[in-house]
Design an enzyme around this catalytic site. Structure first.
Site, PDB file in Angstrom:
ATOM      1  N   ASP A 166     -37.980  30.068   6.315  1.00  0.00           N
ATOM      2  CA  ASP A 166     -37.992  29.733   4.888  1.00  0.00           C
ATOM      3  C   ASP A 166     -39.288  30.202   4.231  1.00  0.00           C
ATOM      4  O   ASP A 166     -40.383  29.820   4.652  1.00  0.00           O
ATOM      5  CB  ASP A 166     -37.858  28.219   4.701  1.00  0.00           C
ATOM      6  CG  ASP A 166     -36.549  27.680   5.245  1.00  0.00           C
ATOM      7  OD1 ASP A 166     -35.561  27.677   4.504  1.00  0.00           O
ATOM      8  OD2 ASP A 166     -36.522  27.278   6.426  1.00  0.00           O
ATOM      9  N   ASP A 191     -45.820  32.005   5.999  1.00  0.00           N
ATOM     10  CA  ASP A 191     -46.172  31.911   4.581  1.00  0.00           C
ATOM     11  C   ASP A 191     -47.007  30.686   4.239  1.00  0.00           C
ATOM     12  O   ASP A 191     -47.364  30.499   3.077  1.00  0.00           O
ATOM     13  CB  ASP A 191     -44.899  31.899   3.724  1.00  0.00           C
ATOM     14  CG  ASP A 191     -44.099  30.614   3.892  1.00  0.00           C
ATOM     15  OD1 ASP A 191     -43.887  30.194   5.047  1.00  0.00           O
ATOM     16  OD2 ASP A 191     -43.685  30.025   2.879  1.00  0.00           O
ATOM     17  N   ASP A 195     -41.632  33.112  10.739  1.00  0.00           N
ATOM     18  CA  ASP A 195     -41.127  31.891  10.128  1.00  0.00           C
ATOM     19  C   ASP A 195     -39.865  32.269   9.350  1.00  0.00           C
ATOM     20  O   ASP A 195     -39.598  33.458   9.119  1.00  0.00           O
ATOM     21  CB  ASP A 195     -42.211  31.312   9.211  1.00  0.00           C
ATOM     22  CG  ASP A 195     -41.735  30.111   8.428  1.00  0.00           C
ATOM     23  OD1 ASP A 195     -41.182  29.187   9.049  1.00  0.00           O
ATOM     24  OD2 ASP A 195     -41.910  30.100   7.196  1.00  0.00           O
TER      25      ASP A 195
END
Length: 222
Positions: A14, A171, A12
């Site tokens: 961000d 995250d 991922d």
């Protein structure tokens, strides 16, 4: 190294590769200000990130008086214009990441980005961070008809890297759900933008620092 257990590792963007919250907060608050709304603190914005820019704007409007389609349509180009102009002003790469990426590349692992951020914005950010040649594939939130947590984006990123055994690093619950839907091991970083405690994400493993990435992948692939 031929005995490394994964051919592809996808990430991922961000909150996983970089702390983009300062610049996303700046763009959001600029748009909110133009719409007559108060700013949202960066700490609150962190838990709003992960579903793309339009969703972030909707959440920001929702937190400051309510979102309507008309307000989102008015605010979205304001948000995008400001973000593009300041896409990496305050963004920071997470500690230990570059060394971990180097170590994976040295082992012959292909690297991919799989993000719900629009592909054009993701590429602009990757380039601004000096990663023009770092990743073998990038799939954004508008690359395919579906977004995460549907697994098609992740499958596409893996395929663009040549296929093989893959792992995913993220995250948020969106990322761990994506990995689960794709049937591949998923590592969650504990320092990202999750809206819940890391242990509630259902990840295959958690890491607190990128120094732990290689040994964690070796353990998961063993």
């Amino acid at each position: 190294m031929a005995d490394f257990p994964f051919d592809v590792v996808a990430f991922d963007l961000d909150g996983t590769l970089a702390d983009t919250a300062p610049d996303l907060t700046g763009a959001l608050n600029h748009a909110l200000g133009e719409l007559g709304r108060p700013p949202v603190p960066t700490a609150s914005v962190r838990s709003m990130i992960g579903h793309g820019a339009r969703a972030l704007l909707e959440k920001g409007l929702g937190a400051t008086g309510g979102a309507t389609e008309e307000l989102v349509e008015r605010g979205f180009p304001i948000f995008i214009d400001h973000y593009v102009a300041h896409i990496a002003d305050g963004t920071q790469i997470f500690a230990g990441l570059e060394a971990a990426l180097d170590a994976l590349a040295a082992r012959g692992v292909k690297l991919a980005v799989c993000t719900n951020k629009a592909e054009g914005l993701a590429r602009a950010l990757v380039d601004a961070l000096g990663w023009e040649r770092r990743f073998d594939a990038l799939v954004g939130g508008d690359t395919l008809p579906t977004k995460k947590p549907e697994p098609a984006m992740l499958f596409e990123a893996i395929a663009r890297c040549g296929g093989g055994r893959a792992a995913y690093v993220g995250d948020s619950i969106t990322d761990t759900d994506t990995g689960r839907n794709a049937g591949i091991p998923t590592i969650a970083v504990t320092f990202g933008f999750s809206d819940r405690a890391p242990e509630l994400l259902g990840a295959s493993a958690l890491i607190d620092h990128y120094d732990a990435l290689i040994p964690t992948l070796e353990r998961l692939g063993g």
